[in-house]
Design a protein around this motif. Structure first.
Motif, PDB file in Angstrom:
ATOM      1  N   LYS A  92       0.848  -1.187   0.000  1.00  0.00           N
ATOM      2  CA  LYS A  92       0.000   0.000   0.000  1.00  0.00           C
ATOM      3  C   LYS A  92       0.887   1.242   0.000  1.00  0.00           C
ATOM      4  N   GLN A 119      -2.884  -4.401   2.048  1.00  0.00           N
ATOM      5  CA  GLN A 119      -3.657  -3.780   3.136  1.00  0.00           C
ATOM      6  C   GLN A 119      -3.580  -4.714   4.349  1.00  0.00           C
ATOM      7  N   VAL A 177      -4.295   5.056   4.436  1.00  0.00           N
ATOM      8  CA  VAL A 177      -5.005   4.144   3.536  1.00  0.00           C
ATOM      9  C   VAL A 177      -5.417   2.876   4.292  1.00  0.00           C
ATOM     10  N   ILE A 180      -8.674   3.992   6.140  1.00  0.00           N
ATOM     11  CA  ILE A 180      -9.766   4.061   5.163  1.00  0.00           C
ATOM     12  C   ILE A 180     -10.295   2.661   4.893  1.00  0.00           C
ATOM     13  N   ASP A 181      -9.381   1.715   4.733  1.00  0.00           N
ATOM     14  CA  ASP A 181      -9.765   0.332   4.457  1.00  0.00           C
ATOM     15  C   ASP A 181     -10.568  -0.258   5.616  1.00  0.00           C
ATOM     16  N   ARG A 184     -14.091   1.341   5.782  1.00  0.00           N
ATOM     17  CA  ARG A 184     -14.887   0.829   4.670  1.00  0.00           C
ATOM     18  C   ARG A 184     -15.290  -0.630   4.877  1.00  0.00           C
ATOM     19  N   ASP A 305     -10.192  -3.413  -4.717  1.00  0.00           N
ATOM     20  CA  ASP A 305     -10.289  -2.959  -3.326  1.00  0.00           C
ATOM     21  C   ASP A 305      -9.290  -1.843  -3.049  1.00  0.00           C
ATOM     22  N   ASN A 309      -9.985   2.417  -2.005  1.00  0.00           N
ATOM     23  CA  ASN A 309      -9.346   3.204  -0.955  1.00  0.00           C
ATOM     24  C   ASN A 309      -8.670   4.453  -1.509  1.00  0.00           C
TER      25      ASN A 309
END
Length: 332
Positions: A92, A119, A177, A180-181, A184, A305, A309
């Motif tokens: 990432k 991630q 990030v 965010i993952d 989500r 995915d 993000n």
């Protein structure tokens, strides 16, 4: 299975050590433009070293490549590896633009290889337990999922690019990030984003180092992100609030749960990742990706995915600039 690595920094070293523990995996190449770094890591795992990743691909012809190069190089490295017929595990953030995300996904698809995005917090035991509690329904419908991650990043001589916003993407991509993952993973698809951002570092004027963001979920509820790389105190945590109760992490291996009718908070001790306990924290995700390759299964964290993000991250930056709510999807 013969595998190779692009990049020879800390992330690459962690992957190399983990991969070396997996049965049937042979590390055949390490590429890094700094010859000393490539040679040192290659020597640790018995691989050949290269200063040019294209020469490595041509020479050792790996079945899969782990990309741990600096953020802005991920797209080109992924496209080159896919073009050489190698499956790709890309660290990432996936990329810094939607166009590059789409380019990476297309390269993997067109060359018949699998693409996974690193991630790694998806494999964190405490976050998996928070998600399990949410999905059990005991806390009701989602009101908000949240992450607070505040710390202070000191510039490192071996990675000055991290403080260059154009190369790292700032805090939104280089660090958050992951958050965010997580947000989500509980709330699902995001319909719009509203954010405030700050550039407060005299030593890195183009480095976005703080933001607050609200993400609206299409299915109901919202997500809240509070993040800083310039906070000298460093509070942090993740969790969610539901209509019937709440759950949150408390340290690495503890989750607190309280249903509305409960008098006391329930403490859940989460078994730690046994690989991480042995110093191989990336092994769980790497085993999962290798399984997908061997079984020709869907990539555990596919490019789509990672792209989702990045889209949210770009919306955070845009909203911070304009002060407006940014609707998704964004145009590439």
């Amino acid at each position: 299975m013969n595998v190779a690595l692009i990049g020879a920094g800390n992330n690459a070293s962690g992957h190399a050590k983990s991969l070396a523990q997996i049965e049937g995996i042979q590390i055949v190449g390490v590429a890094d433009p700094i010859e000393e770094k490539a040679s040192a890591l290659a020597g640790e795992v018995g691989a050949n070293s290269f200063t040019d990743h294209k020469k490595m691909l041509d020479s050792v012809k790996p079945d899969a490549v782990w990309i741990s190069s600096p953020c802005w190089l991920h797209p080109d490295h992924t496209v080159d590896c896919a073009g050489a017929g190698a499956h790709v595990m890309c660290e990432k953030p996936m990329a810094l633009s939607m166009t590059d995300c789409d380019r990476m996904i297309a390269a993997a698809r067109d060359n018949g290889v699998k693409l996974a995005i690193g991630q790694s917090t998806r494999y964190a035991p405490a976050l998996l337990e928070v998600k399990r509690i949410f999905e059990s329904g005991q806390c009701g419908d989602l009101v908000t999922s949240w992450s607070i991650r505040m710390s202070y990043h000191k510039p490192q001589p071996h990675a000055p690019w991290r403080m260059d916003g154009e190369k790292s993407g700032g805090i939104v991509f280089e660090w958050e990030v992951h958050e965010i993952d997580f947000i989500r993973s509980l709330g699902g698809k995001v319909s719009d984003v509203y954010a405030r951002t700050a550039y407060s570092r005299d030593d890195a004027p183009n480095f976005l180092d703080h933001f607050s963001a609200i993400l609206t979920f299409e299915s109901g509820g919202y997500g809240n992100l509070e993040a800083s790389q310039s906070c000298t105190l460093g509070p942090g945590g993740r969790g969610f609030v539901g209509t019937k109760g709440s759950a949150q992490t408390s340290g690495r291996d503890t989750v607190q749960v309280k249903i509305n009718e409960m008098d006391e908070v329930q403490i859940v001790q989460v078994p730690p990742d046994p690989h991480a306990e042995r110093g191989f924290g990336r092994q769980t995700q790497n085993v999962d990706f290798i399984r997908a390759i061997r079984e020709d299964d869907v990539s555990p964290i596919p490019g789509e995915d990672g792209r989702a993000n990045i889209e949210i991250g770009l919306a955070i930056i845009e909203s911070g600039k304009t002060g407006d709510v940014v609707r998704l999807p964004l145009s590439s």
